[in-house]
Design an enzyme around this catalytic site. Structure first.
Site, short mmCIF file in Angstrom:
data_model
loop_
_atom_site.label_atom_id
_atom_site.label_comp_id
_atom_site.label_asym_id
_atom_site.label_seq_id
_atom_site.Cartn_x
_atom_site.Cartn_y
_atom_site.Cartn_z
N TRP A 18 0.82 -1.22 0.00
CA TRP A 18 0.00 0.00 0.00
C TRP A 18 0.84 1.25 0.00
O TRP A 18 0.49 2.25 -0.65
CB TRP A 18 -1.02 -0.03 1.14
N ASP A 78 -1.62 6.72 6.23
CA ASP A 78 -2.69 5.87 5.74
C ASP A 78 -3.02 4.87 6.86
O ASP A 78 -2.26 3.94 7.12
CB ASP A 78 -2.23 5.13 4.48
N LYS A 109 -12.76 -1.67 6.72
CA LYS A 109 -12.10 -2.66 7.59
C LYS A 109 -12.61 -2.51 9.03
O LYS A 109 -13.21 -3.43 9.57
CB LYS A 109 -10.59 -2.51 7.52
C1 LIG Z 1 -3.60 0.22 3.86
C2 LIG Z 1 -4.51 0.43 2.67
N1 LIG Z 1 -4.44 1.59 2.00
C3 LIG Z 1 -5.23 1.82 0.95
C4 LIG Z 1 -6.14 0.89 0.51
C5 LIG Z 1 -7.00 1.18 -0.68
O1 LIG Z 1 -8.28 1.41 -0.25
P1 LIG Z 1 -9.50 1.67 -1.24
O2 LIG Z 1 -9.78 0.37 -1.92
O3 LIG Z 1 -10.58 2.11 -0.32
O4 LIG Z 1 -9.09 2.71 -2.21
C6 LIG Z 1 -6.26 -0.34 1.19
C7 LIG Z 1 -7.24 -1.34 0.75
O5 LIG Z 1 -7.27 -2.47 1.20
C8 LIG Z 1 -5.41 -0.57 2.29
O6 LIG Z 1 -5.48 -1.72 2.98
#
Ligand SMILES: Cc1ncc(COP(=O)(O)O)c(C=O)c1O
Length: 359
Positions: free
Chosen positions: A102, A172, A196
């Protein structure tokens, strides 16, 4: 119908009382004669839902008064772009810590807007460690320092808050928000997709310090502007009303459970039990440095990968669902967010022991 224990990384389990309440209120929200889905977002019923939800989040996270709390769309992924668009403030560089998939995605997107300095990276250890703070190279001329407090795929989690010096610290928190206590006052900005620990997908929470609001690049689309969204109380465009409502119910549930302090203790117990079971076995192995093992996402591999298929099939038969690791890393992953009961983790541990005994 029996409900399963769903170990999905997100969307993931929601607390059963939340689903039950939503079911009860589906056709007639508290005497309004309509479903929350049918309400005008400007009407008094929905305004009350929105206000309560926001206040509950502020209370649960103890958000200081000098922060704006926004509820946006397009996922945490949109924040990968919105952050540089909104807070570069004329600077040409931002620092990012790369601790897994991520962070890597955030870095790639930010690279469209500025030079990205990777201040530290766990790549050389296949993202099983967090690089020592002493080795981080943070440029004081950068606009901000970004990191990912919990890497959902690699199962790596920070146990403390990095020191960004004078730079705004951006985080994040998609996969560990509300799972542990955190001092929001250390941050310039935090963001998290809801799917989550907070509710269903479709809402992204952004908590941004006042001094970082209003700095956006001139060509920033209105709906992507923190300043414009803050001014409109996240209703610059029609919000994801039902998702806000479910987020609100999830926050109410968390308050009823004793808030973040209580859920953190439960999360520690759940994670400790599962890691202990993995460490005590000769079939399962977690590759992450014990100092930064995630309490939320527990990846593990089987010593004999030819058993993976049987493991997943038999687990599914026992009502232990979605245990396959992310397609990019393989193996297994148990996501044990706030809504996963301790009994679910215990059932998984029991199944794993039985599978080991019989294979
Ligand atoms: C740590 C993290 N950041 C960003 C995201 C991306 O999220 P989204 O699908 O809501 O854009 C996720 C998705 O699982 C994630 O676990």
């Amino acid at each position: 119908m029996a409900r399963i224990y769903n170990f999905s990384a997100g969307p993931s389990m929601l607390p059963e009382p939340v689903l039950q309440q939503a079911q009860q209120e589906m056709l007639d929200w508290r005497g309004s004669g309509m479903s929350v889905m049918e309400m005008s977002h400007r009407g008094p019923h929905f305004m009350a839902i929105a206000e309560q939800m926001k206040n509950d989040l502020i209370e649960l996270l103890a958000v200081p008064a000098n922060y704006r709390v926004l509820f946006l769309q397009a996922g945490a992924s949109a924040q990968f772009a919105m952050i540089p668009q909104n807070i570069l403030n004329g600077k040409t560089k931002a620092c990012y810590v790369n601790t897994g998939a991520w962070s890597t995605a955030a870095i790639k997107e930010a690279g469209k807007y500025c030079e990205v300095q990777v201040a530290a990276s766990g790549e050389s250890t296949a993202f099983t460690t967090i690089p020592a703070y002493a080795d981080w190279r943070v440029d004081p001329a950068a606009a901000y320092l970004h990191y990912t407090s919990n890497e959902t795929i690699h199962g790596v989690e920070f146990n403390d808050i990095p020191d960004a010096g004078d730079l705004p610290l951006v985080c994040d928190m998609s996969s560990n928000i509300l799972s542990r206590r955190v001092d929001i006052g250390h941050y310039g900005l935090i963001y998290a997709g809801a799917q989550k620990n907070m509710g269903p997908s479709g809402v992204t929470v952004v908590i941004v310090r006042d001094d970082l609001v209003g700095l956006e690049a001139k060509n920033t689309p209105a709906v992507f502007s923190y300043a414009q969204q803050a001014k409109a109380d996240s209703m610059l465009n029609t919000p994801a009303t039902y998702n806000w409502y479910l987020l609100g119910l999830t926050l109410q549930w968390l308050k009823g459970e004793g808030g973040v302090v209580a859920i953190e203790q439960r999360n520690i117990r759940k994670a400790n039990k599962l890691y202990q079971a993995i460490d005590d076995s000769s079939l399962y192995r977690n590759p992450v440095d014990p100092a930064c093992r995630s309490r939320m996402n527990v990846p593990f591999v089987l010593a004999d990968a030819t058993l993976d298929k049987a493991f997943l099939e038999q687990a599914e038969q026992q009502g232990l669902s979605t245990l396959a690791g992310h397609r990019s890393v393989g193996g297994m992953r148990a996501s044990i967010y706030n809504a996963m009961p301790e009994a679910g983790v215990e059932a998984l541990i029991e199944f794993m022991a039985e599978f080991e005994r019989t294979h």
